[in-house]
Design an enzyme around this catalytic site. Structure first.
Site, mmCIF file in Angstrom:
data_model
loop_
_atom_site.group_PDB
_atom_site.id
_atom_site.type_symbol
_atom_site.label_atom_id
_atom_site.label_comp_id
_atom_site.label_asym_id
_atom_site.label_seq_id
_atom_site.Cartn_x
_atom_site.Cartn_y
_atom_site.Cartn_z
ATOM 1 N N TYR A 111 0.708 -1.134 -0.107
ATOM 2 C CA TYR A 111 -0.068 0.134 -0.046
ATOM 3 C C TYR A 111 0.871 1.106 0.027
ATOM 4 O O TYR A 111 1.871 1.301 0.784
ATOM 5 C CB TYR A 111 -0.883 -0.224 1.041
ATOM 6 C CG TYR A 111 -1.739 1.229 1.348
ATOM 7 C CD1 TYR A 111 -2.542 1.613 0.424
ATOM 8 C CD2 TYR A 111 -1.570 1.939 2.574
ATOM 9 C CE1 TYR A 111 -3.306 2.963 0.626
ATOM 10 C CE2 TYR A 111 -2.103 3.049 2.817
ATOM 11 C CZ TYR A 111 -3.052 3.537 1.844
ATOM 12 O OH TYR A 111 -3.609 4.867 2.067
ATOM 13 N N LYS A 139 -11.368 -1.215 6.125
ATOM 14 C CA LYS A 139 -11.588 -2.020 5.002
ATOM 15 C C LYS A 139 -12.849 -3.158 5.041
ATOM 16 O O LYS A 139 -13.848 -2.810 5.378
ATOM 17 C CB LYS A 139 -10.545 -2.422 4.143
ATOM 18 C CG LYS A 139 -9.428 -1.584 3.840
ATOM 19 C CD LYS A 139 -9.657 -0.661 2.803
ATOM 20 C CE LYS A 139 -9.065 0.801 2.956
ATOM 21 N NZ LYS A 139 -7.756 0.942 3.852
HETATM 22 C C1 LIG Z 1 -3.261 -2.873 2.458
HETATM 23 C C2 LIG Z 1 -3.511 -1.683 3.282
HETATM 24 N N1 LIG Z 1 -2.783 -1.397 4.425
HETATM 25 C C3 LIG Z 1 -2.790 -0.167 5.253
HETATM 26 C C4 LIG Z 1 -3.884 0.720 4.731
HETATM 27 C C5 LIG Z 1 -3.818 1.929 5.758
HETATM 28 O O1 LIG Z 1 -5.219 1.839 6.326
HETATM 29 P P1 LIG Z 1 -5.978 3.445 6.638
HETATM 30 O O2 LIG Z 1 -6.662 3.954 5.333
HETATM 31 O O3 LIG Z 1 -7.124 2.720 7.413
HETATM 32 O O4 LIG Z 1 -5.027 4.214 7.498
HETATM 33 C C6 LIG Z 1 -4.456 0.598 3.627
HETATM 34 C C7 LIG Z 1 -5.391 1.655 3.304
HETATM 35 O O5 LIG Z 1 -5.720 1.528 2.007
HETATM 36 C C8 LIG Z 1 -4.406 -0.567 2.939
HETATM 37 O O6 LIG Z 1 -5.028 -0.938 1.615
#
Ligand SMILES: Cc1ncc(COP(=O)(O)O)c(C=O)c1O
Length: 381
Positions: free
Chosen positions: A98, A195
């Site tokens: 990400y 998610k």
């Molecule tokens: C695989 C993954 N890890 C971490 C995150 C980060 O999470 P957050 O957006 O809740 O801060 C995301 C966000 O899209 C993600 O897709």
């Protein structure tokens, strides 16, 4: 207790004062003490809050772990994990991850003297080349975002154990319904709860689950000391979302499978990335460690033109063009300019993240409508 029963019951007791079957939203910042230090286990809501406690216990049960900790976002959870380290320490991370994780690693923590190595982990033995006495953490996302590579959690866990390195897995894409990294040898499992766990695109939250008591107490110290904790209303919404996680995930997987095959046979589509295909390079590992293959799919368009990707994205109707994933509604995105724009183009292209790549989060709508939507948008190319 089996998964669906845990999703509904684990960590959640009827409220003792009223019998309310749903955990109340304890919308309070503080708790009255009878005498200094004489309280009911709750002093201040950054440290503990009963709605958050119920959610943390529920998440720990779903991941077959002992301790759950919630944060105000997935990145808040990642931030807490990296704060276990000290200047001079080194981290080995998957190179396909990400964009926000890459950004916090390179733009925030490198400034504090932590060094990151981004490598492909498809061959677990490759990792050993990057291990030295400063290596303190291995970070893996699997399936990776957005290329849907699968990393062998058990194999990497063995390497980590051999060298005494903490091994953390971002389990956001798979969810505990499809994969339990702690059972496969990881020390830390992390989620963007925003998610699939929340599941309704109405909350931003993160979580960590661990088994080790010492690791849990270090992370709880950071959670309280740094303060990135979620509010009780959000914890309530996630507790409610999780009650249908198993049912939603079954449908995400079923729809994902149909859409992946539909795209694969479409004459305008070039490559489709989905770990359920038998010719996916890591299909056997996916079969070994996942219960099904999920609803995340990436695909590229023949000719690899960014304009064609834009045409498709602008003409989809049920797939809304938006960041994020894992909600009941289908979403589509353009990683090169959206979720992964913070990764330099050369780095993106090294892992195959081309400009025409489209990422789909396949929702739980009727799949025939989703297929017609894709068919109509691809016809405009
Ligand atoms: C695989 C993954 N890890 C971490 C995150 C980060 O999470 P957050 O957006 O809740 O801060 C995301 C966000 O899209 C993600 O897709």
């Amino acid at each position: 207790m089996k998964f669906g029963t845990k999703a509904i019951h684990a960590g959640v007791e009827p409220d003792p004062s009223t019998g309310a079957i749903m955990t109340p939203i304890f919308q309070t910042s503080t708790y009255v003490q009878r005498s200094p230090g004489d309280h009911k286990g709750y002093e201040y809501s950054r440290t503990h809050n009963p709605t958050r406690t119920a959610l943390q216990n529920n998440l720990a049960a779903l991941e077959n772990g002992k301790h759950g900790l919630c944060f105000s976002s997935g990145l808040g959870a990642i931030d807490a994990i990296i704060k276990l380290l000290n200047p001079g320490d080194e981290v080995i991370s998957t190179n396909d991850l990400y964009g926000g994780s890459y950004r916090i690693f390179t733009k925030v923590f490198e400034r504090y003297g932590i060094k990151f190595h981004f490598i492909s982990m498809e061959q677990p033995s490759e990792i050993e080349k990057y291990i030295n006495e400063n290596t303190k953490l291995i970070w893996a996302e699997t399936p990776t975002n957005p290329m849907m590579n699968i990393i062998d959690i058990e194999e990497i866990g063995n390497v980590a154990k051999k060298h005494g390195i903490i091994f953390a897995v971002d389990n956001t894409f798979a969810t505990p319904f499809l994969q339990n990294p702690l059972d496969l040898g990881a020390d830390i499992v992390m989620h963007s709860v925003t998610k699939y766990l929340g599941g309704h695109s109405d909350v931003v939250m993160g979580a960590i689950v661990v088994n080790d008591d010492e690791l849990a107490s270090k992370l709880a110290f950071i959670q309280n000391a740094c303060g990135a904790t979620p509010g009780p209303q959000d914890c309530f919404l996630v507790l409610r979302g999780i009650k249908t996680l198993h049912i939603r995930m079954e449908r995400h997987c079923q729809n994902g499978r149909e859409i992946a095959h539909f795209l694969k046979s479409h004459q305008k589509v070039d490559k489709v990335y989905w770990p359920g295909f038998e010719n996916h390079p890591n299909h056997e590992v996916a079969k070994k460690q996942m219960r099904d293959f999920g609803g995340m799919i990436s695909f590229s368009i023949k000719g690899n033109k960014i304009e064609d990707a834009k045409t498709v994205l602008e003409n989809l109707h049920y797939f809304s063009l938006a960041e994020s994933l894992g909600g009941v509604e289908s979403l589509c995105g353009h990683p090169a300019t959206m979720t992964h724009a913070s990764i330099p183009k050369e780095e993106r292209e090294k892992v195959g993240l081309l400009d025409s790549l489209i990422r789909l989060s396949v929702g739980i709508e009727d799949v025939e409508d989703l297929k017609s939507d894709l068919e109509a948008a691809l016809a405009k190319v």
